[in-house]
Design a protein around this motif. Structure first.
Motif, PDB file in Angstrom:
ATOM      1  N   ARG A   6       1.015  -1.155   0.388  1.00  0.00           N
ATOM      2  CA  ARG A   6       0.319  -0.110  -0.238  1.00  0.00           C
ATOM      3  C   ARG A   6       0.611   0.669  -0.576  1.00  0.00           C
ATOM      4  O   ARG A   6       1.925   1.211   0.218  1.00  0.00           O
ATOM      5  CB  ARG A   6      -0.905   0.169   1.393  1.00  0.00           C
TER       6      ARG A   6
ATOM      7  N   ARG B 267       3.501   2.212 -10.650  1.00  0.00           N
ATOM      8  CA  ARG B 267       2.538   0.887 -11.205  1.00  0.00           C
ATOM      9  C   ARG B 267       1.493   1.160  -9.611  1.00  0.00           C
ATOM     10  O   ARG B 267       1.728   1.214  -8.557  1.00  0.00           O
ATOM     11  CB  ARG B 267       3.390  -0.129 -11.193  1.00  0.00           C
ATOM     12  N   LYS B 268       0.950   0.350 -10.009  1.00  0.00           N
ATOM     13  CA  LYS B 268      -0.338   0.066  -8.949  1.00  0.00           C
ATOM     14  C   LYS B 268       0.185  -0.590  -7.643  1.00  0.00           C
ATOM     15  O   LYS B 268       0.857  -1.418  -7.792  1.00  0.00           O
ATOM     16  CB  LYS B 268      -1.713  -0.607  -9.140  1.00  0.00           C
TER      17      LYS B 268
ATOM     18  N   GLN C 198      -4.316  -1.917  -4.490  1.00  0.00           N
ATOM     19  CA  GLN C 198      -4.773  -1.430  -5.855  1.00  0.00           C
ATOM     20  C   GLN C 198      -5.313  -3.152  -6.790  1.00  0.00           C
ATOM     21  O   GLN C 198      -6.077  -2.991  -7.303  1.00  0.00           O
ATOM     22  CB  GLN C 198      -4.521  -0.394  -6.316  1.00  0.00           C
ATOM     23  N   GLN C 199      -3.861  -3.233  -6.778  1.00  0.00           N
ATOM     24  CA  GLN C 199      -4.240  -4.764  -7.555  1.00  0.00           C
ATOM     25  C   GLN C 199      -5.812  -5.802  -7.042  1.00  0.00           C
ATOM     26  O   GLN C 199      -5.997  -6.098  -7.806  1.00  0.00           O
ATOM     27  CB  GLN C 199      -2.898  -5.881  -8.033  1.00  0.00           C
TER      28      GLN C 199
ATOM     29  N   ASP D 209      -7.764  -4.915  -5.419  1.00  0.00           N
ATOM     30  CA  ASP D 209      -9.054  -4.143  -5.453  1.00  0.00           C
ATOM     31  C   ASP D 209      -9.891  -4.131  -7.166  1.00  0.00           C
ATOM     32  O   ASP D 209     -11.219  -4.997  -7.201  1.00  0.00           O
ATOM     33  CB  ASP D 209      -8.766  -3.130  -5.249  1.00  0.00           C
ATOM     34  N   ASP D 210      -8.688  -4.137  -8.071  1.00  0.00           N
ATOM     35  CA  ASP D 210      -8.809  -4.432  -9.074  1.00  0.00           C
ATOM     36  C   ASP D 210      -9.844  -5.899  -9.430  1.00  0.00           C
ATOM     37  O   ASP D 210     -10.696  -5.849 -10.456  1.00  0.00           O
ATOM     38  CB  ASP D 210      -7.609  -4.183 -10.663  1.00  0.00           C
ATOM     39  N   LEU D 211      -8.853  -6.356  -8.629  1.00  0.00           N
ATOM     40  CA  LEU D 211      -8.806  -8.052  -9.362  1.00  0.00           C
ATOM     41  C   LEU D 211     -10.850  -8.639  -9.066  1.00  0.00           C
ATOM     42  O   LEU D 211     -10.590  -9.197  -9.394  1.00  0.00           O
ATOM     43  CB  LEU D 211      -8.163  -8.765  -9.144  1.00  0.00           C
TER      44      LEU D 211
ATOM     45  N   GLY E 129     -13.264  -6.816  -8.363  1.00  0.00           N
ATOM     46  CA  GLY E 129     -13.805  -5.679  -9.386  1.00  0.00           C
ATOM     47  C   GLY E 129     -13.887  -6.705 -10.133  1.00  0.00           C
ATOM     48  O   GLY E 129     -15.553  -6.987 -10.786  1.00  0.00           O
ATOM     49  N   LYS E 130     -13.552  -7.760 -10.703  1.00  0.00           N
ATOM     50  CA  LYS E 130     -13.608  -8.137 -12.327  1.00  0.00           C
ATOM     51  C   LYS E 130     -14.404  -9.483 -12.208  1.00  0.00           C
ATOM     52  O   LYS E 130     -14.493  -9.793 -13.051  1.00  0.00           O
ATOM     53  CB  LYS E 130     -12.421  -8.581 -12.928  1.00  0.00           C
TER      54      LYS E 130
END
Length: 570
Positions: free
Chosen positions: A36, A115-116, A120-121, A123-125, A127-128
């Motif tokens: 983070r 880069r994230k 954040q990575q 959170d993105d995962l 979400g998908k």
């Protein structure tokens, strides 16, 4: 220990620094991941692979940890290696790969990463990924990993129809187990992790309280308290993460008690408090006696009152402080449930308790029974002769009795005694004397007090004498007194008062003591202290004298490089 990145080398032992640099140059440091913003994690290859964690704020490492077994200092070579990796651009370093080629320096990872972060990575995962995919992943991982399974079940215990304290206890144990690592010790970083996670649990407990679910809140608080008090035995809690969490859990438990919970929960709290007190699991902490206070607050029947009193009667007599405090709790319960006469009888039976004696003296004073009040105070003086603070408090009561009777002779007697004896006075005894002693007798009385204070053994009361000289504005005598003191701190204490009257004499005293101080102390911090007082000399207008001190120190201690450097800064 915080480590500024700009000069981290000063905070790490040289052999460890060299090994850390070697690890970095030989390519044994895997590229740090930013978990983070500002928090990094990296693997360093050694005899085994070790994980290093760093938190960086404003180019200062605020937290650092490594799961290697090194325990000879605050920083190991693996932490040093990761710092070199992060600072490679600033230091102009290059890194050899394992095949011998050269890696070019990368942008410093201590600066904001483009880069994230891993968070954040994730959170993105999330979400998908589909709901079904996540369920399948969690189910399969829970089947393979018992630690993950325990954490999952405990984290969502509120959805279990058979909810109990055991479910939350399991959650707390799992969090601690995760944080302890393979060596079984909970370091400062691990303690902070556990504390942060349990803060969320306590947030859930407070949510339950607002919704009227007091039972679940009770389970959470007591599970946290019981497991953390045990964890303290194998934890580094110098920063107070775990103890603060226990305080928060107890405060939340007290909040439940004040919410007028259902009868079932009231009984649970009462029983838990008595059981915890009897086990003495929290002995030595405030919580131990707080359990008695809370039990007294929660009790509802005479049989529960007797249970509480049995616990109080079982306290070892050797635990004198605990006995006295528990007696005060019992008195309050008797007063509330049995009335004033029963409580008063208990008080008289335990009059050796200083709190009870003081209460009895005040009652006698209120009734103008001065003979009884005086007798109680004198008995206290005799009983507590080995405790100077208590003896002084009983003399203060004698003074109050004398004041109530307008007995001038005894007011002077007791105020004079207390002025000389009390190191932590309850009142301004000097002012009491000044207001009652005739002006024509005042100077003689003060001189007698000064003489007695300076002759008193084993401890001279120079602090008292100095305060008298200040209040009487006897500045030359204050200067003479200060001359007898040998510390720079003592001199500085009275500098503002003496500077306006004796600046030159004060500078002479500083000069003499600065030289003596440097002779008796070694180290940069001490040299800085000496230079601080040299600057005070200059502020007093004694620049020439200050230069003489600097010159003498340079001639006498020319081999002390750190001192020479500090003198250059004056």
């Amino acid at each position: 220990m915080e480590i500024p990145l700009s000069h981290f080398e000063e905070y790490i032992d040289e052999p460890l620094l060299k090994r850390g640099l070697s690890y970095f140059k030989n390519g044994f440091v895997h590229e740090p991941e930013e978990i983070r913003p500002g928090d990094y994690e990296a693997v360093v290859e050694g005899s085994e692979d070790y994980t290093v964690k760093l938190s960086i704020r404003n180019r200062v490492i605020t937290e650092h940890s490594c799961d290697c077994p090194y325990d000879m200092g605050a920083v190991c070579e693996h932490v040093a290696a990761v710092i070199f990796y992060l600072e490679q651009e600033e230091l102009g370093l290059t890194q050899n790969t394992k095949k011998g080629s050269i890696k070019k320096a990368k942008a410093s990872s201590s600066k904001p990463s483009k880069r994230k972060t891993l968070a954040q990575q994730v959170d993105d995962l999330l979400g998908k990924a589909t709901h079904d995919e996540l369920i399948l992943f969690v189910r399969e991982l829970a089947a393979k990993d018992s630690l993950f399974r325990d954490l999952l079940l405990a984290s969502f215990a509120q959805y279990n129809p058979n909810e109990s304290k055991t479910l939350y206890t399991k959650q707390v144990k799992t969090l601690i187990k995760v944080a302890r690592g393979k060596y079984g010790f909970l370091d400062s970083s691990g303690a902070e992790y556990v504390s942060n996670e349990l803060s969320s649990m306590l947030g859930l407990a407070n949510h339950y309280i607002r919704k009227g679910n007091h039972k679940s809140a009770f389970f959470i608080c007591t599970a946290i308290m019981d497991e953390l008090i045990s964890a303290l035995e194998y934890a580094d809690d110098m920063d107070g993460h775990l103890t603060d969490t226990i305080y928060d859990a107890f405060d939340t438990l007290a909040t439940i008690a004040q919410e007028d919970p259902p009868e079932e929960v009231r009984k649970l709290i009462f029983k838990y408090c008595l059981t915890s007190f009897s086990k003495r699991s929290f002995s030595g902490w405030d919580w131990h006696l707080n359990f008695l206070h809370l039990a007294a607050y929660m009790l509802s029947t005479d049989s529960e009152m007797e249970e509480l009193f049995k616990r109080i009667a079982a306290i070892p007599k050797s635990s004198e402080y605990e006995v006295k405090k528990a007696q005060e709790i019992q008195y309050d319960v008797l007063l509330k449930r049995k009335g004033e006469s029963v409580a008063q009888r208990y008080l008289e039976q335990n009059i050796d308790n200083p709190s009870f004696r003081a209460r009895a003296i005040q009652d006698a004073l209120d009734q103008k029974d001065y003979e009884k009040a005086t007798a109680l105070a004198n008995e206290g003086i005799e009983q507590d002769s080995g405790y100077p603070g208590l003896v002084a408090s009983w003399y203060d009561w004698l003074l109050k009795i004398a004041e109530s009777q307008n007995d001038t002779e005894r007011i002077i007697l007791y105020a004079r005694y207390l002025l000389l004896k009390s190191h932590n006075p309850k009142r301004d005894y000097y002012q009491i004397l000044k207001e009652i002693v005739p002006p024509e007798e005042w100077t003689n009385l003060v001189e007698a007090i000064v003489q007695e204070a300076m002759e008193r053994k084993p401890y001279y009361r120079t602090d008292l004498v100095a305060s008298i000289f200040i209040r009487e504005e006897w500045w030359s005598r204050l200067l003479d007194l200060v001359k007898k003191e040998y510390t720079l701190d003592q001199l500085a204490k009275y500098e503002k008062l003496l500077a306006q009257h004796f600046p030159s004499e004060l500078a002479d005293l500083y000069a003499e003591r600065i030289i003596r101080y440097v002779e008796n102390h070694v180290g940069r911090s001490h040299y800085r202290t000496a230079c601080k007082y040299i600057r005070k000399m200059i502020k007093l207008g004694a620049r020439e004298k200050a230069d003489e001190v600097i010159s003498q120190l340079r001639q006498t201690h020319y081999r002390k490089k750190a001192l020479m450097e500090e003198l250059d800064n004056v």
